[in-house]
Design a protein around this motif. Structure first.
Motif, PDB file in Angstrom:
ATOM      1  N   ARG A  34      -1.502  -0.038   4.052  1.00  0.00           N
ATOM      2  CA  ARG A  34      -2.635   0.208   5.038  1.00  0.00           C
ATOM      3  C   ARG A  34      -3.227  -1.045   5.631  1.00  0.00           C
ATOM      4  O   ARG A  34      -3.417  -1.118   6.666  1.00  0.00           O
ATOM      5  CB  ARG A  34      -3.909   1.029   4.305  1.00  0.00           C
ATOM      6  CG  ARG A  34      -4.865   1.419   5.459  1.00  0.00           C
ATOM      7  CD  ARG A  34      -5.884   2.269   4.940  1.00  0.00           C
ATOM      8  NE  ARG A  34      -6.711   2.774   5.996  1.00  0.00           N
ATOM      9  CZ  ARG A  34      -7.862   3.466   5.565  1.00  0.00           C
ATOM     10  NH1 ARG A  34      -8.080   4.199   4.540  1.00  0.00           N
ATOM     11  NH2 ARG A  34      -8.699   3.942   6.701  1.00  0.00           N
ATOM     12  N   LYS A  35      -3.208  -1.923   4.629  1.00  0.00           N
ATOM     13  CA  LYS A  35      -3.712  -3.250   5.167  1.00  0.00           C
ATOM     14  C   LYS A  35      -2.632  -4.076   6.044  1.00  0.00           C
ATOM     15  O   LYS A  35      -2.937  -5.024   6.826  1.00  0.00           O
ATOM     16  CB  LYS A  35      -4.276  -4.132   3.929  1.00  0.00           C
ATOM     17  CG  LYS A  35      -5.378  -3.606   3.171  1.00  0.00           C
ATOM     18  CD  LYS A  35      -5.880  -4.502   1.962  1.00  0.00           C
ATOM     19  CE  LYS A  35      -7.001  -4.011   1.306  1.00  0.00           C
ATOM     20  NZ  LYS A  35      -7.453  -5.063   0.127  1.00  0.00           N
ATOM     21  N   MET A  36      -1.412  -3.973   5.713  1.00  0.00           N
ATOM     22  CA  MET A  36      -0.369  -4.766   6.382  1.00  0.00           C
ATOM     23  C   MET A  36       0.103  -4.154   7.652  1.00  0.00           C
ATOM     24  O   MET A  36       0.382  -4.856   8.393  1.00  0.00           O
ATOM     25  CB  MET A  36       0.853  -4.741   5.115  1.00  0.00           C
ATOM     26  CG  MET A  36       0.734  -5.304   4.009  1.00  0.00           C
ATOM     27  SD  MET A  36       2.145  -5.762   2.869  1.00  0.00           S
ATOM     28  CE  MET A  36       2.380  -4.082   2.416  1.00  0.00           C
ATOM     29  N   VAL A  37       0.124  -2.657   7.710  1.00  0.00           N
ATOM     30  CA  VAL A  37       0.299  -2.172   8.963  1.00  0.00           C
ATOM     31  C   VAL A  37      -0.370  -2.346  10.043  1.00  0.00           C
ATOM     32  O   VAL A  37      -1.756  -2.198   9.781  1.00  0.00           O
ATOM     33  CB  VAL A  37       0.666  -0.582   8.750  1.00  0.00           C
ATOM     34  CG1 VAL A  37       2.108  -0.366   7.916  1.00  0.00           C
ATOM     35  CG2 VAL A  37      -0.213   0.134   8.347  1.00  0.00           C
ATOM     36  N   VAL A  38      -0.105  -2.204  11.430  1.00  0.00           N
ATOM     37  CA  VAL A  38      -1.065  -2.369  12.485  1.00  0.00           C
ATOM     38  C   VAL A  38      -1.591  -1.079  12.618  1.00  0.00           C
ATOM     39  O   VAL A  38      -0.987   0.124  12.307  1.00  0.00           O
ATOM     40  CB  VAL A  38      -0.084  -2.704  13.821  1.00  0.00           C
ATOM     41  CG1 VAL A  38      -0.952  -2.834  14.925  1.00  0.00           C
ATOM     42  CG2 VAL A  38       0.570  -4.121  13.404  1.00  0.00           C
ATOM     43  N   HIS A  39      -2.927  -0.983  13.127  1.00  0.00           N
ATOM     44  CA  HIS A  39      -3.372   0.438  13.228  1.00  0.00           C
ATOM     45  C   HIS A  39      -2.866   0.916  14.338  1.00  0.00           C
ATOM     46  O   HIS A  39      -2.439   0.219  15.667  1.00  0.00           O
ATOM     47  CB  HIS A  39      -4.988  -0.034  13.833  1.00  0.00           C
ATOM     48  CG  HIS A  39      -5.710  -0.627  12.510  1.00  0.00           C
ATOM     49  ND1 HIS A  39      -6.216   0.323  11.532  1.00  0.00           N
ATOM     50  CD2 HIS A  39      -6.301  -1.767  12.451  1.00  0.00           C
ATOM     51  CE1 HIS A  39      -6.869  -0.496  10.727  1.00  0.00           C
ATOM     52  NE2 HIS A  39      -6.929  -1.738  11.450  1.00  0.00           N
TER      53      HIS A  39
END
Length: 322
Positions: free
Chosen positions: A224-229
């Motif tokens: 979740r922290k690595m992928v783009v929103h």
């Protein structure tokens, strides 16, 4: 039976509904057994009366907040929560673990970057469910074989299951003998949460354990922290349907309003009205006369009457209006 509303909403109504529904149910479909967990109900009724009872239940709640559906016994068995209730030829029942047809047996991968005790916890949970739910020894053997096969696909070595099984058996033996381990009397001096790094966090945990300090581990990097929103954040001034706040720069008063248009558009309107009001020159008599007339908004009224300056820089969008 089940309801499509949330468990919390269902619980608010269900106790009242149960009393009314069971009390007023027609004799031919009055349930002999009614067991409920949140919004799932297990009941025993006369054959071919489930539809009649369901119609009665849906009439009791006149608000239609809860809608009942029903599922009848198929092939001498019916699921309830994680349990499959099976009717045996001698009319007695046995319990087995229930899995939906869409269940994939996908659990935490053994190769994932998680502490070993969390992976062992997956094994322990599945074995404990087997022991608590399954009632017959033959079915327990089949369930354990299924667990071993499913965990093997997730990369779990055979020793993980054997170790957890041995620990559970030893714990049961201690419980039977009513012996308490020496560590059970020791109280933890606190809890430390640390990021998990394989090989490092375990050493820290062992060191802290010597000082009776418990350790919890959490991942420091997640998908979740690595992928783009998936959606770009919308600028507050471009947000429509919102509640906003505009403070006065000369006193403690604050104006709170709501608009269907964007926050920026409504701000510009307020600013123009306030500037127009502040530019007007009043004599003492004209100012007194103006106090009996209202401007287009409370902000322009405040500027005209109190001769105050609005702090536009601190204006903010409070929330999106539902």
């Amino acid at each position: 039976m089940g309801s499509p509303v949330s468990p919390l909403t269902a619980n608010i109504f269900m106790e009242w509904l149960e009393q009314q529904a069971i009390l007023t149910a027609p004799l031919e479909c009055k349930p002999r057994v009614w067991k409920r967990y949140v919004d799932d109900v297990l009941e025993i009724v006369k054959r071919d009366t489930a539809e009649t009872l369901t119609a009665h239940l849906n009439q009791v709640d006149t608000t239609s907040s809860i809608k009942f559906t029903y599922e009848v016994e198929q092939d001498q068995q019916i699921p309830f929560l994680d349990t499959l209730i099976v009717r045996k030829p001698d009319k007695s029942i046995k319990l087995m673990v229930y899995r939906k047809k869409t269940h994939t047996d996908q659990y935490l991968s053994f190769t994932s970057h998680h502490p070993l005790h969390q992976k062992m916890g997956v094994v322990r949970t599945l074995l404990d469910r087997k022991d608590r739910i399954v009632t017959e020894e033959e079915d327990k053997i089949k369930e354990e074989a299924h667990i071993r096969q499913a965990l093997a696909k997730c990369g779990y070595p055979k020793w993980t299951i054997d170790r957890v099984k041995k620990q559970m058996e030893e714990k049961q033996q201690r419980k039977t003998k009513k012996n308490k381990s020496t560590t059970s009397d020791q109280k933890s001096k606190g809890l430390v949460v640390i990021p998990y790094v394989a090989g490092v966090s375990e050493r820290i945990s062992r060191t802290l354990k010597k000082h009776d300090i418990a350790t919890a581990m959490r991942p420091h990097s997640t998908i979740r922290k690595m992928v783009v929103h998936p959606k770009d954040k919308q600028e507050p001034v471009k947000t429509p349907n919102c509640v906003y706040e505009i403070p006065c720069g000369s006193c403690d008063l604050t104006y709170v309003g709501e608009t269907k248009r964007t926050f920026g558009t409504r701000m510009d309107e307020h600013r123009r009205e306030a500037e127009k009001a502040s530019q007007q020159k009043y004599t003492r008599s004209k100012r007194k006369e103006s106090e009996s007339h209202f401007k287009n908004s409370a902000i322009s009224d405040h500027v005209a009457r109190a001769n105050h300056i609005i702090n536009w820089g601190e204006a903010k969008n409070l929330r999106e209006r539902k």
